[in-house]
Structures are given as C-alpha cells and as structure tokens.
Design an enzyme around this catalytic site. Structure first.
Site, mmCIF file in Angstrom:
data_model
loop_
_atom_site.group_PDB
_atom_site.id
_atom_site.type_symbol
_atom_site.label_atom_id
_atom_site.label_comp_id
_atom_site.label_asym_id
_atom_site.label_seq_id
_atom_site.Cartn_x
_atom_site.Cartn_y
_atom_site.Cartn_z
ATOM 1 N N HIS A 56 -4.221 2.275 -6.561
ATOM 2 C CA HIS A 56 -3.349 3.040 -5.663
ATOM 3 C C HIS A 56 -2.395 2.097 -4.942
ATOM 4 O O HIS A 56 -2.802 1.035 -4.453
ATOM 5 C CB HIS A 56 -4.194 3.802 -4.644
ATOM 6 C CG HIS A 56 -3.414 4.708 -3.753
ATOM 7 N ND1 HIS A 56 -2.534 5.652 -4.222
ATOM 8 C CD2 HIS A 56 -3.377 4.816 -2.393
ATOM 9 C CE1 HIS A 56 -1.993 6.307 -3.202
ATOM 10 N NE2 HIS A 56 -2.484 5.821 -2.090
ATOM 11 N N ASN A 66 0.526 5.495 3.829
ATOM 12 C CA ASN A 66 0.167 6.140 2.575
ATOM 13 C C ASN A 66 1.224 7.182 2.208
ATOM 14 O O ASN A 66 2.173 7.416 2.966
ATOM 15 C CB ASN A 66 -1.220 6.788 2.697
ATOM 16 C CG ASN A 66 -1.918 6.950 1.364
ATOM 17 O OD1 ASN A 66 -1.332 6.769 0.302
ATOM 18 N ND2 ASN A 66 -3.189 7.300 1.412
#
Length: 333
Positions: free
Chosen positions: A276, A300
């Site tokens: 990620h 994020n």
C-alpha cells in the site's frame, strides 16, 4: 466479474452456513448499513453480516485491550466493515514495487540538523484527503501527493492533481491501474508526458478509461525523481528538508483496515512485501519526547472517515515499522 470474484473469495473465508446473526447487534448493523448505503440480496446479506460481526467484535476486543493499556491505538468501524481482510487488501491497496530505474539518491549526510517535529499541512503543502474508492490505486494518490507538495514549494500554489490522468494514460506496460502501480513510474510518466492534469479538469472515476489528457490543463511537471536510502533517519531528513514523501507500507492487517486513532503499532507488520502506498507529511511525538511515543504522520487515500480524518500516526524509530522507510521517493520539479 470483479463482484463475482470477491463474492467467491468471501464464500471461501466465511462458510456458506454462516452463523445465525447476533440479535444484540441488530441496531448497530442496521445503522452501519444505512450510513454506508449498503444493500444486499438475501444470500449475500447473511455472508456480509457474518463478516461485519466478526470485524465488529474484533474491534470491540481490541478497544477493551486498549483501555487496559495493551495497545497505543484504537480501532473503529468504518466503510470496510463488510469486507474480509483478503477482499480489503485486494481492493484497497495497490502498491506494486517494480524494477527501479536509474535515479538520483538522496544524500542524507548533507543534513546534520532536523527539527523534532514537522507537519507540512500547517505550511500549505498538502491537499485535502482524497478517496481512491474500490480501486487499488494508492500508488497514484501517493505520487500526486508528493508532486502537489513539490509544486507548492516551487509556485506557492496548491493545486490538486489528477490521479485519473495516471490511471488512464500511463499504459499497461508500466502500471496495472486499479490493480496496482509504482510511484516512480508515475513520476516518469509526468516527465515524459510533459505535464499532469489538474483534478478539476480530469476528475477521478476509480476505473481505467481512455486517456483524455490535454496539455492546456497541466498544472505540474517533473524533471526527475529521487530515491531515499531505506532507513528511518534518511526518511526523516527528507521529510524535514524536502516536503511530503511518497512511501509504501504493509497494510495487510485488520488493525490497519480499522485503525482509529493513536500511534499504530502492529507486531505482525512486515518491513518487506509492502502492498500500500501512502504519503508521509510529517513526524513528531505524543506527550514528552521519549522512547516509544514517536510517530510518522501519514496521509492515506481512503477518505476522511478512516483513521484520524484520513490520517494515521505510525510508530517511528521502531526498526522501520511496517516498512515505511523501505521504499520512499519524491519528484524534482
């Protein structure tokens, strides 16, 4: 096709004879479904309810342990509540490390002093939190985040850039779009293309489409890019001296999926096999500076409901926790 595949995976992880729903959770389940606009057919609902209950109880247990002092962070139910961990990782991550091209290496020995705290949001380098949706395009959001910061440093104008431009136009030989990609290749595309469109002119759709880039809508350029040596010390110096940095982490765990607040530390987190991409926008510590309370401030791309309004504090100076310093890079503009 994708929905069918995810449902097949779900059936493997949750037996078709799913347990009878816990009636004590009916109110919470219905509130969660309403909040997130979830609708299912009868068979699917039974499976999804079982997954949601499992996640709900995991979160409750963790937070009880947090109150007992066994963790430094809380967990919280969010839009991913009906996803198994396998589904979540496949759908919501998207970093795929590929062969690194010849590039500049960050010379961290040039910087002897760095401040104890940094938060580039306070200096205007960071755009609002975005949401990649059900598309494994974290690599694109990480890349645009670092490029947005460097363009602000150069022009003093903070302009959200287009992740969709990257998804549509980079080509399948260098990226897999909603199935993953690599930030360095995104920077290479912008360099070769001569620009990257604004988000306003080329809005995000969450799936690959035909390339619709027009040079007149470009708001960024890249001359080259820099690789940072894989240490937290080098990353700290880069964050302090350069601005927001693109990094990759291991986001494979339920604790990451449902992170709520506090300093995230997951004993099972890996320093390799990262999946990620995120953006480091600063670092600091909670309370008095001491061992064990330092953190990286991470932006994020899962919307503001996740974590601390879209951000995470990830444990710093804990042997490269979750691999945050393993792969880090930024563009030269």
């Amino acid at each position: 096709m994708i929905a069918v595949l995810f449902l097949a995976i779900l059936c493997l992880e949750v037996d078709s004879t799913a347990p009878t729903p816990d009636p004590s959770l009916d109110v919470e389940w219905n509130e969660w479904r309403t909040k997130h606009g979830k609708t299912y057919n009868m068979n699917e609902e039974r499976l999804k309810r079982a997954v949601w209950e499992k996640n709900f109880k995991m979160i409750e247990l963790h937070n009880w342990e947090y109150l007992e002092g066994r963790h430094d962070f809380t967990m919280a139910m969010n839009a991913f509540g009906d996803l198994t961990n396998i589904e979540f990782v496949k759908m919501m991550t998207g970093f795929q490390r590929q062969k690194i091209k010849k590039t500049h290496i960050f010379q961290d020995h040039q910087f002897l002093y760095v401040p104890k705290r940094v938060d580039w949001r306070q200096l205007g380098y960071v755009t609002p939190v975005k949401n990649q949706g059900h598309c494994a395009s974290s690599w694109a959001f990480s890349a645009t985040g670092s490029l947005e910061g460097q363009m602000f440093r150069k022009t003093e104008r903070l302009i959200p850039l287009s992740e969709q431009n990257l998804l549509d136009c980079m080509g399948s030989n260098v990226t897999h779009g909603c199935s993953g990609g690599f930030m360095q290749y995104a920077f290479q595309y912008v360099k070769d293309n001569g620009g990257l469109a604004t988000e306003e002119s080329y809005p995000y759709r969450g799936q690959g489409r035909e390339c619709r880039y027009h040079a007149e809508n470009s708001a960024a350029n890249v001359r080259d890019f820099v690789q940072i040596p894989g240490s937290e010390e080098a990353l700290m110096k880069a964050v302090a001296k350069v601005g927001p940095i693109s990094v990759a982490v291991d986001a494979s765990h339920g604790s990451f999926q449902f992170y709520g607040s506090g300093i995230y530390y997951e004993p099972q987190c890996k320093r390799v096999h990262l999946n990620h991409a995120v953006l480091v926008v600063g670092y600091g510590f909670e309370g008095e500076e001491s061992d064990g309370n330092s953190f990286w401030l991470v932006k994020n791309s899962w919307g503001e409901e996740w974590g601390m309004k879209g951000y995470m504090k990830l444990a710093k100076d804990w042997s490269n926790h979750c691999g945050i310093a393993t792969y880090s890079t930024y563009p030269i503009v």
